[in-house]
Design an enzyme around this catalytic site. Structure first.
Site, PDB file in Angstrom:
ATOM      1  N   HIS A 201      15.046  90.244  62.038  1.00 46.65           N
ATOM      2  CA  HIS A 201      15.614  90.080  60.687  1.00 46.65           C
ATOM      3  C   HIS A 201      14.661  90.591  59.605  1.00 46.65           C
ATOM      4  O   HIS A 201      14.696  90.121  58.472  1.00 46.65           O
ATOM      5  CB  HIS A 201      15.984  88.620  60.399  1.00 46.65           C
ATOM      6  CG  HIS A 201      16.787  87.980  61.479  1.00 46.65           C
ATOM      7  ND1 HIS A 201      18.158  87.955  61.483  1.00 46.65           N
ATOM      8  CD2 HIS A 201      16.403  87.356  62.631  1.00 46.65           C
ATOM      9  CE1 HIS A 201      18.589  87.334  62.568  1.00 46.65           C
ATOM     10  NE2 HIS A 201      17.544  86.968  63.288  1.00 46.65           N
ATOM     11  N   SER A 322       6.608 113.443  43.068  1.00 44.81           N
ATOM     12  CA  SER A 322       7.660 113.237  42.095  1.00 44.81           C
ATOM     13  C   SER A 322       7.410 114.160  40.914  1.00 44.81           C
ATOM     14  O   SER A 322       6.267 114.410  40.544  1.00 44.81           O
ATOM     15  CB  SER A 322       7.654 111.781  41.625  1.00 44.81           C
ATOM     16  OG  SER A 322       8.275 111.672  40.357  1.00 44.81           O
ATOM     17  N   LYS A 328       3.380 109.267  42.809  1.00 48.94           N
ATOM     18  CA  LYS A 328       4.306 109.137  43.928  1.00 48.94           C
ATOM     19  C   LYS A 328       3.985 110.047  45.105  1.00 48.94           C
ATOM     20  O   LYS A 328       3.590 111.195  44.940  1.00 48.94           O
ATOM     21  CB  LYS A 328       5.743 109.452  43.472  1.00 48.94           C
ATOM     22  CG  LYS A 328       6.358 108.417  42.573  1.00 48.94           C
ATOM     23  CD  LYS A 328       6.583 107.057  43.235  1.00 48.94           C
ATOM     24  CE  LYS A 328       7.662 107.087  44.290  1.00 48.94           C
ATOM     25  NZ  LYS A 328       9.026 107.221  43.715  1.00 48.94           N
ATOM     26  N   GLU A 335      13.329 110.288  55.277  1.00 47.17           N
ATOM     27  CA  GLU A 335      14.611 109.861  54.683  1.00 47.17           C
ATOM     28  C   GLU A 335      15.734 110.826  55.057  1.00 47.17           C
ATOM     29  O   GLU A 335      16.854 110.419  55.355  1.00 47.17           O
ATOM     30  CB  GLU A 335      14.484 109.795  53.153  1.00 47.17           C
ATOM     31  CG  GLU A 335      13.527 108.717  52.658  1.00 47.17           C
ATOM     32  CD  GLU A 335      13.180 108.924  51.183  1.00 47.17           C
ATOM     33  OE1 GLU A 335      14.083 108.821  50.337  1.00 47.17           O
ATOM     34  OE2 GLU A 335      12.006 109.208  50.880  1.00 47.17           O
TER      35      GLU A 335
END
Ligand code: ARG
Length: 510
Positions: A201, A322, A328, A335
């Site tokens: 979980h 970024s 970043k 992804e």
């Protein structure tokens, strides 16, 4: 066919959509361009079935029906299949040996021109099969028209697609899965002692070895290998000679073409052979499950590379920055692999849906099989390549992992087991006692079991001893889990050895 044609296939990177719009001059460009220039109903060109027809489709209709922009990627297999068929026709006396030799020589010449990027046909073709036959006829006249004796495009396209799948699975997906398993086993071996929190979980559950975690993915990708192998076996049967659906009255030799093309067997029923796309679905399913596994490991790389986890730093070559936030470092490629699972599942669903209502045998709907399978094969192969590189260069922050595994209540189950094993407490009761202890600690604002004294533990059950406290040390805790497949170093060493043996056995299958 231009270099662009050959190159987009050779690298496997050209998306079908991109191939459909070549910059001009390509085979597809030639065909599509010529098609759009044809007058509706005009007799600008002759089709393979013109004997029966009084009008031609409009350019728009023709373009709608054409599959060349997509199936041009089958050019190698189409030439191989035609050469095998031509040789067999000569051998069986259906055409003369001299005719057979001339057909084969011209097909080889077409192959050479495609490879050299000098194949530039300027006539119409619906698909790769018609294009190559048209080229043959342009060069050899009537003899070119003899190639299709005892054959239909129905068995031809099924043959080409089976050969294509076999080749790509053998050259790309299967070896890439071996590479990925190797990278994971290597990382597990390098980090044999590293402890991480294991989760259920997404809550800290029990401490485990990083190698145990990596070993889990090794097993998933081992099963993916088996699925791709099964898909290759399903494709490895020759439909050539089934003709349109009923077989043929020519005395063809199906075993001969199957052997020349490297198929292990010939299909048993001609009607099935031209109607079947199960073998494509098998590959699409293997692709879907593999992409799902890739997506899961990428999800963990994304999570683990966050500041909150801080378990891993991806190499700069597998991250992006970024345009606005200078600090970043984004795990874009992990992804994207995760995101691409959507399109691969879509490819599987697309073909399942295409096939579900089709009466036997061939229906034009089946032309819609190629975009999904090419897209899925491309996407999974690209994703596998990315993952091999990304995992091979990732840096694991082992002390951060260990301290995460120490903090919290991850040893609660083990203390319950202690009460069961040392004091004969029934497990459910031991679970209740430990639950009370955790609740007590949480209320006292203590963030881990280590912050409790032995006396405090004893207040809950007198059987707790110093030995119980040692279980709070994740290393001791893990060392006790020695059952087969468990996370103790000795058990993990055994599973890595088993995984390495599986890898070698699978390598030998290729
Ligand atoms: N382009 C077609 C396909 O990919 C080739 C088979 C055509 N057969 C036919 N009977 N029209 O499915």
């Amino acid at each position: 066919m231009t270099e662009e044609f050959a190159r987009s296939d050779a690298t496997g990177t050209g998306a079908p959509g991109q191939q459909a719009a070549p910059s001009g001059g390509g085979a597809a460009g030639g065909a599509a361009g010529a098609a759009s220039g044809a007058a509706p109903g005009g007799a600008a060109h002759k089709t393979a079935w013109s004997g029966r027809f009084e009008a031609l489709p409009s350019a728009e209709v023709e373009r709608f029906g054409a599959s060349l922009p997509v199936d041009k990627r089958l050019w190698r297999e189409d030439i191989d299949g035609s050469i095998a068929h031509a040789r067999m026709l000569g051998h069986a006396g259906i055409i003369t040996p001299e005719e057979s030799d001339r057909l084969i020589a011209e097909l080889e010449a077409i192959r050479a021109r495609i490879e050299a990027g000098t194949f530039k046909p300027d006539y119409l073709a619906e698909d790769i099969h018609m294009l190559i036959e048209a080229e043959l006829t342009a060069r050899l006249g009537d003899l070119g028209g003899r190639l299709h004796t005892g054959r239909s495009r129905n068995d031809q396209v099924a043959t080409d697609l089976r050969l294509h799948l076999k080749r790509r699975l053998t050259d790309e997906h299967l070896p890439l899965l071996l590479d990925l398993r190797e990278v994971l086993i290597e990382a597990a071996r390098t980090h044999q002692k590293v402890i991480i929190p294991g989760y259920t979980h997404l809550q800290r559950a029990q401490p485990i070895l990083l190698a145990h975690y990596l070993g889990a993915y090794v097993q998933m990708f081992a099963r993916d290998f088996t699925r791709f192998l099964a898909a290759r076996t399903a494709a490895d049967v020759s439909p050539l000679g089934s003709a349109a659906l009923a077989g043929t009255s020519y005395a063809i030799d199906r075993a001969m073409t199957a052997e020349e093309l490297g198929f292990s067997a010939v299909t048993i029923n001609a009607l099935d052979a031209v109607s079947d796309r199960d073998f494509v679905l098998d590959a699409l399913y293997a692709c879907s499950v593999c992409q799902m596994h890739l997506s899961r490991i990428c999800e963990e790389l994304v999570l683990w590379s966050s500041t909150e986890f801080g378990f891993v730093t991806l190499d700069d070559s597998y991250a992006t920055g970024s345009s606005i936030m200078p600090q970043k470092k984004n795990p874009d490629f992990a992804e994207l692999v995760r995101g691409k699972s959507g399109r691969v599942y879509g490819d599987l669903m697309a073909l399942l849906t295409v096939m579900k209502g089709l009466p036997l045998s061939y229906d034009k709907d089946m032309q819609e099989d190629k975009e999904p399978i090419f897209d899925a094969l491309d996407t999974v192969a690209d994703s596998l390549r990315i993952l091999v590189g990304m995992l091979g260069t990732a840096h694991f922050h082992t002390s951060r992992m260990r301290s995460a595994a120490t903090r919290g209540f991850a040893a609660a189950t083990d203390l319950a087991d202690f009460l069961v094993q040392r004091a004969g407490v029934p497990f459910r009761q031991a679970h209740e006692i430990m639950g009370n202890i955790v609740l007590y600690a949480v209320k006292q604002n203590r963030l881990s079991l280590e912050q409790l004294s032995l006396d405090e533990l004893r207040a809950f059950h007198p059987a707790f001893t110093q030995e119980a406290l040692e279980l709070l040390n994740p290393r001791t805790n893990i060392a006790h889990k020695t059952s087969a497949g468990a996370t103790a170093p000795v058990a993990v060493a055994a599973q890595l050895q088993a995984s390495a043996a599986q890898l070698e056995a699978d390598r030998a299958l290729l």
